[in-house]
Design an enzyme around this catalytic site. Sequence first.
Site, PDB file in Angstrom:
ATOM      1  N   CYS A  50      -8.233 -18.175   5.040  1.00  0.00           N
ATOM      2  CA  CYS A  50      -6.894 -18.758   5.017  1.00  0.00           C
ATOM      3  C   CYS A  50      -6.175 -18.273   3.762  1.00  0.00           C
ATOM      4  O   CYS A  50      -6.729 -17.530   2.953  1.00  0.00           O
ATOM      5  CB  CYS A  50      -6.967 -20.278   5.042  1.00  0.00           C
ATOM      6  SG  CYS A  50      -7.898 -20.970   3.647  1.00  0.00           S
ATOM      7  N   CYS A  66      -7.869 -18.767   0.398  1.00  0.00           N
ATOM      8  CA  CYS A  66      -8.853 -17.754   0.001  1.00  0.00           C
ATOM      9  C   CYS A  66      -8.160 -16.587  -0.696  1.00  0.00           C
ATOM     10  O   CYS A  66      -8.663 -16.058  -1.694  1.00  0.00           O
ATOM     11  CB  CYS A  66      -9.626 -17.264   1.212  1.00  0.00           C
ATOM     12  SG  CYS A  66     -10.585 -18.538   2.074  1.00  0.00           S
ATOM     13  N   ASP A  83      18.654  20.039   3.338  1.00  0.00           N
ATOM     14  CA  ASP A  83      18.652  21.133   2.374  1.00  0.00           C
ATOM     15  C   ASP A  83      18.129  22.439   2.936  1.00  0.00           C
ATOM     16  O   ASP A  83      18.193  23.457   2.279  1.00  0.00           O
ATOM     17  CB  ASP A  83      17.842  20.738   1.130  1.00  0.00           C
ATOM     18  CG  ASP A  83      16.370  20.527   1.446  1.00  0.00           C
ATOM     19  OD1 ASP A  83      16.055  20.339   2.636  1.00  0.00           O
ATOM     20  OD2 ASP A  83      15.553  20.553   0.520  1.00  0.00           O
TER      21      ASP A  83
END
Length: 615
Positions: free
Chosen positions: A101, A104, A508
């Site tokens: 969860c 933790c 470019d």
Amino acid sequence: MADITCTHCNLTFPEEVMIAEQQNDEPLFFCCKGCQGVYHLLNSEGLDTFYDKLGDTKLQPAIQNNEDLEKFDLEGFKNKYITTHQDGLSEINLIIEGIHCSACVWLNEKVLHKTDGVIETSINYTNNKAKIIWDPEVIKLSHIIQTIRSIGYNAYPYDPKLQEERAISTRKTYYSRILVAVFGSMNVMWLAVAHYAGYFGGIQQSFKDILNVAEFVLATPVLFYSGWIFFRGAYYGYKNNIVNMDTLVASGALSAYIYSIYAMISQRGEVYFDSVVMIITFVLVGKYLEVLSKKHAVDTLDGLMGSTPTEVTTIKDGVKSLVSIENIVVGDIIELKPGEKVVIDGEVTWGQGSFDESSLTGENEPVYKKNNDTILSGSICLDSVVHYSATKDASNSMLTSIVNLLEDSITKKPRIEQLANSVSGYFSTIILIIALLTFAGWFFWVESFEQALIVGISVIVIACPCALGLATPMATLVGISVAAKRGILFKEASFLETMAQSDILALDKTGTITEGKPSVVRSDYFESFDPSLLYSLVSTSNHPISKGIKAYLESKHETLKALALEEITSIEAKGVKATYEDQKLLGGNAALIQASNLKVDTESQNALFFFTINN
């Protein structure tokens, strides 16, 4: 004796096997020395609020295993998994095992942040992947792993193969839940047809009871097995004082389910088991699509590295040997053969040849490389054998940098996604309040509990911010993945958002917007010949121009034959020659033809390819 709950991991064991102690006149019980040690460690570090966040969630007992710690400091492990920054800091991606969860996640981040030498720690709760940056002069990686293990978790280096197994396991779980949901939905809807027909045309109460019970039997496993994902998410949200999307889905479906049971038992009102199963099924399928999309996006990144060779040919004291790319060090001499991909950046020491750098630059023209020229990982050697000296190791080469760039772009959330995450949290709370007010208003207005409940549930389900909370991160993830497949790299996910506000796109170089593959624009014939000769000759080369000519011939001629050429020779950076039934075939650039004492016109804006038979 009665079973006692462990103070740390919340697992229950008989009292006689527990380790008992007193702290401030409060009894403490631990199932093992590991849990006892973790509990006192957290208290001594001021992290005891972890247990408030943990609530009743059960953890695995803290197993102290320090036997393999030395492997985390080995040179081979460092070369394979650890990235060294220019400032001397080290970085690694770990999978934290045992996270259940958000508490933790909080605990691991807090403990690591308080560890001397650890500069940065971020853990992704969705996949338990932790990014850790530390100073190797202050702390070793083995000590970091030991710290993680000391609080009851385990850590191992991130490996795409292990993640593949985890993803397959997750998909299988969703498969079974979706199968139950779809089966229940289909059958409940068949029964609902009879229900609706009886509602408008009349039906005996005994038949109605049978239909109600049948729908109840089908809806129950759909709600509590297939919908368990939503109940679990709502529970973790409640523990952390968060109202999330799972809360809306779970509360809406459970409310309809409970009322339907009441209606079935009391034989008053209508049941809504069909609504229950459809809510769960549709949202579950949406979550499953999210899992698939995330898996495909990660596969794209893993595929970039998976398509590269894992070994290269090195030359040392005149002896050639295959060496894993993780064991290549700066200064090693590597041999490249025609068609091989460069995986380590380096500098040419012997030989010359053409390299395809279109995957890096977008330019379709091969780049000629000679002695002392730089070659980049990701390019392909086309036509000759080249020896080069490694100037970087595998972890710092161009190809690895590209993959790391993509991984960082996925973990960094754009502003729109951060906004969606914050808004969806408030949104869910507001929707619950509106649903309760709607229920109260309808109940007092029409004085019908059933009608008021259904309208309130409709507000919850229809207004569920799944699109807001799921679509935004998934759009980012899939967008970066699709772009990577097409050769477009985003340094950060936020650039996707920025591009939407752009009016002008400036490029470019021409290769950026072309296919990156040369094609024939014009062909001149001085004498007629069998096109199968040219087709067979260019088929022996990996050069992009040869491939372009091959594709052109295939489109123009239907009766081409692959002839068995002899004495095929690739001439470095010039072309290829061969013989066929006493005919000498020569194909390549102007330099190759001029070397055969033939005069050709070399003025052109395009790349030129010449083909001669017997000069």
